[in-house]
Enzyme design. Sequence first.
Site, PDB file in Angstrom:
ATOM      1  N   ASP A  68       0.697  -0.840  -0.211  1.00  0.00           N
ATOM      2  CA  ASP A  68       0.188   0.197   0.511  1.00  0.00           C
ATOM      3  C   ASP A  68       0.483   1.661  -0.212  1.00  0.00           C
ATOM      4  O   ASP A  68       0.518   2.164  -0.365  1.00  0.00           O
ATOM      5  CB  ASP A  68      -0.947  -0.101   1.144  1.00  0.00           C
ATOM      6  N   SER A  69       2.243   1.026  -0.167  1.00  0.00           N
ATOM      7  CA  SER A  69       3.257   2.276  -0.223  1.00  0.00           C
ATOM      8  C   SER A  69       3.190   2.950  -1.545  1.00  0.00           C
ATOM      9  O   SER A  69       3.298   3.435  -2.643  1.00  0.00           O
ATOM     10  CB  SER A  69       4.414   1.633  -0.032  1.00  0.00           C
ATOM     11  N   ASP A 100      -1.514  -6.252  -0.664  1.00  0.00           N
ATOM     12  CA  ASP A 100      -1.735  -5.252   0.842  1.00  0.00           C
ATOM     13  C   ASP A 100      -3.253  -5.204   0.976  1.00  0.00           C
ATOM     14  O   ASP A 100      -3.476  -4.523  -0.216  1.00  0.00           O
ATOM     15  CB  ASP A 100      -0.773  -3.946   0.710  1.00  0.00           C
ATOM     16  N   LYS A 143      -1.638  -9.434   2.544  1.00  0.00           N
ATOM     17  CA  LYS A 143      -0.746  -9.126   4.082  1.00  0.00           C
ATOM     18  C   LYS A 143      -1.705  -7.840   4.632  1.00  0.00           C
ATOM     19  O   LYS A 143      -2.073  -7.133   3.959  1.00  0.00           O
ATOM     20  CB  LYS A 143       0.393  -8.178   3.621  1.00  0.00           C
ATOM     21  N   GLU A 173      -2.029  -5.473   8.109  1.00  0.00           N
ATOM     22  CA  GLU A 173      -1.113  -5.268   9.474  1.00  0.00           C
ATOM     23  C   GLU A 173      -1.806  -4.979  10.742  1.00  0.00           C
ATOM     24  O   GLU A 173      -3.022  -5.467  10.881  1.00  0.00           O
ATOM     25  CB  GLU A 173      -0.856  -3.449   9.135  1.00  0.00           C
ATOM     26  N   GLU A 221       8.261  -4.398  11.374  1.00  0.00           N
ATOM     27  CA  GLU A 221       8.921  -3.447  10.567  1.00  0.00           C
ATOM     28  C   GLU A 221       9.316  -2.370  11.824  1.00  0.00           C
ATOM     29  O   GLU A 221       8.653  -2.194  12.548  1.00  0.00           O
ATOM     30  CB  GLU A 221       7.759  -2.414   9.370  1.00  0.00           C
TER      31      GLU A 221
HETATM   32  O1  KIV Z   1       3.692  -1.357   1.687  1.00  0.00           O
HETATM   33  C1  KIV Z   1       4.510  -1.280   2.179  1.00  0.00           C
HETATM   34  O2  KIV Z   1       5.578  -1.317   1.461  1.00  0.00           O
HETATM   35  C2  KIV Z   1       4.937  -2.575   2.846  1.00  0.00           C
HETATM   36  C3  KIV Z   1       6.733  -2.620   3.139  1.00  0.00           C
HETATM   37  C4  KIV Z   1       7.034  -1.768   3.970  1.00  0.00           C
HETATM   38  C5  KIV Z   1       6.934  -4.059   4.259  1.00  0.00           C
HETATM   39  O3  KIV Z   1       4.526  -2.251   3.320  1.00  0.00           O
END
Ligand code: KIV
Length: 273
Positions: free
Chosen positions: A53-54, A92, A121, A123, A190
């Site tokens: 999600d970055s 994500d 993934k 959180e 992280e």
């Molecule tokens: O979204 C992302 O880039 C991440 C990484 C920091 C693992 O979750």
Amino acid sequence: MPHTSLASTEPLTSRSFALAKSEGRKLSMVTCYDYTFARLLSQTNLDGILVGDSAAMVMQGHPSTLSASIEMLRLHTEAVSRGAPGKFLVADMPFLSYRKGMPAALDAAHTLLTAGAQAVKLEGVDGHEDVIQRLVQSGIPVMGHLGLQPQSVHAYGGYRVQGREACSAREILRRSAAIEELGAFAIVLECVPRALAQEITAARSIPTIGIGAGPDCDGQILVLQDLLGLNLDFQPKFARPFLEGGRSVLRAFDEFDEAVKTGAFPAPEESYS
Ligand code: KIV
């Protein structure tokens, strides 16, 4: 050229993560959001790709990951999947997509899996244990994410290392056990102190994938733009640039500009008769 990762012999799957840990093989992952870089990554030994999600920050310019939507991640996941069909692809679950009840969470995961991801993934764990369990029971491999959870940036009051105090370290350790218990196949850690990452890695049978968590994790992940040194304004302490990408790109743009303005580009052999 060293070819020692699992990816050189067979495509990685979520099941191979536990095997890699049991055999003491480190896992390498990188984020990716687009087709062109995915094509390049598909020609490497990297073990897996995360459509993080970055994307909201590094691709779309938002100040945090909170602006990532399922539609945004669907588009990025589809592009990466087209570029690197043989790579293990994790996507994500965006902010709140797994906190709005089970049908919404299953719909979000459905969208990402049909876009080409092989795993999702998300959180944290407290308050959405049921979602993790249902996803796993539905045959969707789940990767956890503990320590600094960027979707909680406002609760932290900024991006800070987590788990420095004994009680928060204990909490992260407890949550890592809960995530393993619920059936996740790996956990991203992280921005936690090295000693905590080491303790969690030793305590868990599923692999830990570190980012800013020191060298003792079972694997490492970096954001692609950080790895390539593409961000000239900010480089987190843990994010080693393996290329001076930003400077190289600027040089190329300047050279193009000059070549156009001096008439050196295009040359006769770059023109059609
Ligand atoms: O979204 C992302 O880039 C991440 C990484 C920091 C693992 O979750």
